[in-house]
Design an enzyme around this catalytic site. Structure first.
Site, PDB file in Angstrom:
ATOM      1  N   TYR A  25      74.818  26.081  40.459  1.00  0.00           N
ATOM      2  CA  TYR A  25      75.520  25.478  41.594  1.00  0.00           C
ATOM      3  C   TYR A  25      76.391  24.304  41.133  1.00  0.00           C
ATOM      4  O   TYR A  25      77.518  24.134  41.600  1.00  0.00           O
ATOM      5  CB  TYR A  25      74.516  25.010  42.648  1.00  0.00           C
ATOM      6  N   GLU A  83      65.371  13.055  40.201  1.00  0.00           N
ATOM      7  CA  GLU A  83      66.215  13.701  39.192  1.00  0.00           C
ATOM      8  C   GLU A  83      66.915  14.931  39.754  1.00  0.00           C
ATOM      9  O   GLU A  83      68.109  15.131  39.522  1.00  0.00           O
ATOM     10  CB  GLU A  83      65.366  14.082  37.974  1.00  0.00           C
ATOM     11  N   TYR A 131      73.114  13.042  52.484  1.00  0.00           N
ATOM     12  CA  TYR A 131      72.479  11.782  52.087  1.00  0.00           C
ATOM     13  C   TYR A 131      72.906  10.639  52.996  1.00  0.00           C
ATOM     14  O   TYR A 131      72.093   9.803  53.400  1.00  0.00           O
ATOM     15  CB  TYR A 131      72.804  11.451  50.632  1.00  0.00           C
TER      16      TYR A 131
END
Length: 161
Positions: A25, A83, A131
């Site tokens: 991706y 991560e 986010y």
């Protein structure tokens, strides 16, 4: 609704698959050198350095979050660095990413952490929008640097001269 659980050593192959899918991706497939054996050792061995949450729907793994603890000298508190966060495409938009992040935030709160941080590629607008929707803010004044590969080996080489 997704269920979130701590990964076990039995999940190593699916974790490896998620990492490959994430790299695809992000158009970074050529950078993945991790093997199942390495993941088993670094995630579940005696000196494990990271943790993994697995998201499941109907007992099918649909996403993961790989994180580790760091430390803030300014806060004098631990933190969590996320991560990797990945949800398979057909399960996006169903609250899986939110559930993974909420579980991480709960872990951070339980451990007395002062921060939950991560990085995102500048071109990944869907992730950035997600986010920011949950209240995360970019740290525009910081620039990430990386020392890796030959540069790390060379710089870190011990010399006796």
């Amino acid at each position: 609704m997704a269920t979130i659980r701590e990964a076990t050593v039995k999940d190593v192959a699916v974790i490896h698959q998620f990492i490959q899918e994430l790299a695809d991706y992000e158009q970074l497939s050529d950078e993945v050198t991790a093997t199942i054996s390495q993941l088993e050792n670094t995630l579940f061995g005696e000196t494990s350095v990271a943790h993994v949450l697995i998201a499941e729907q109907d007992n099918e793994p649909v996403g993961f979050a790989l994180y580790f603890f760091n430390y803030s000298t300014f806060l004098a508190k631990p933190g969590i660095y996320l991560e990797d966060l990945y949800v398979r495409p057909k399960f996006r938009g169903r609250g899986v990413g939110t559930a993974l992040l909420k579980k991480l935030a709960a872990i951070a709160n339980e451990r007395g952490c002062g921060r939950l941080e991560w990085s995102v590629l500048k071109w990944n607008k869907p992730a950035i929008d997600f986010y920011e929707k949950i209240g995360a803010r970019p740290m525009d004044e910081w620039v990430t640097y990386r020392l890796a590969g030959k540069a790390l080996s060379s710089f870190g080489a011990i010399r006796n001269d």
